[in-house]
Motif scaffolding. Structure first.
Motif, PDB file in Angstrom:
ATOM      1  N   THR A  21       0.827  -1.180   0.086  1.00 52.91           N
ATOM      2  CA  THR A  21      -0.106  -0.019  -0.116  1.00 52.91           C
ATOM      3  C   THR A  21       0.742   1.183  -0.098  1.00 52.91           C
ATOM      4  N   VAL A  23       0.570   5.746   0.550  1.00 51.44           N
ATOM      5  CA  VAL A  23      -0.561   6.963   0.806  1.00 51.44           C
ATOM      6  C   VAL A  23       0.368   8.127   0.631  1.00 51.44           C
ATOM      7  N   LYS A  86      -6.616   9.254  11.980  1.00 44.71           N
ATOM      8  CA  LYS A  86      -6.023   9.126  10.583  1.00 44.71           C
ATOM      9  C   LYS A  86      -5.326  10.545  10.151  1.00 44.71           C
ATOM     10  N   VAL A 103      -3.511  13.904   3.703  1.00 37.82           N
ATOM     11  CA  VAL A 103      -3.964  12.737   2.906  1.00 37.82           C
ATOM     12  C   VAL A 103      -4.304  13.250   1.613  1.00 37.82           C
ATOM     13  N   HIS A 106      -4.952   7.406  -1.310  1.00 37.20           N
ATOM     14  CA  HIS A 106      -4.523   6.177  -1.119  1.00 37.20           C
ATOM     15  C   HIS A 106      -4.175   5.089  -2.213  1.00 37.20           C
TER      16      HIS A 106
END
Length: 122
Positions: A21, A23, A86, A103, A106
């Motif tokens: 993964t 971000v 988060k 963010v 993702h």
């Protein structure tokens, strides 16, 4: 027969081909930072033409017992993540105050199955 089918399906989802993964973050001092996480606790951080590597994640908690995950990169930067809210912060090497990050996206990297190559005998 049903048990065998269920166990077989579960084993497919629990196979060693884990998704990796990433971000994408935007911090005040460093824009478009991509943090990638891979198997065996390998993390990378890329921004511009810079690239850093980290190994492991330190898990701790605040005084209020909220979990905190810290990733220590080789250049001295520390990525701090608060999973309950988060929120991400970057503490740059030598800096006294953390940089708040937002963010942007993702990602999940596709799992690539490389072909097996065996050198022919001569």
């Amino acid at each position: 027969m049903k048990k065998i089918l269920i166990i077989s399906l579960l084993s497919v989802f629990m196979s060693p081909a884990f998704a990796n993964t990433a971000v994408k973050l935007s911090c005040h001092l460093r824009k478009n930072v991509i943090i990638s996480r891979f198997e065996y606790q390998l993390s990378t951080m890329k921004w511009g033409k810079q690239f850093q590597v980290a190994s492991g994640i330190k898990k701790s908690q605040t005084k209020g017992h909220s979990p905190v995950f810290s990733t220590f990169f080789l250049n001295g930067d520390v990525l701090v993540f608060y999973p309950e809210s988060k929120k991400y912060f970057l503490l740059y090497s030598g800096a006294k105050t953390p940089d708040r990050c937002v963010v942007l996206a993702h990602y999940t990297y596709p799992v690539v199955q490389l072909p097996y190559y065996k050198e022919p005998r001569s």
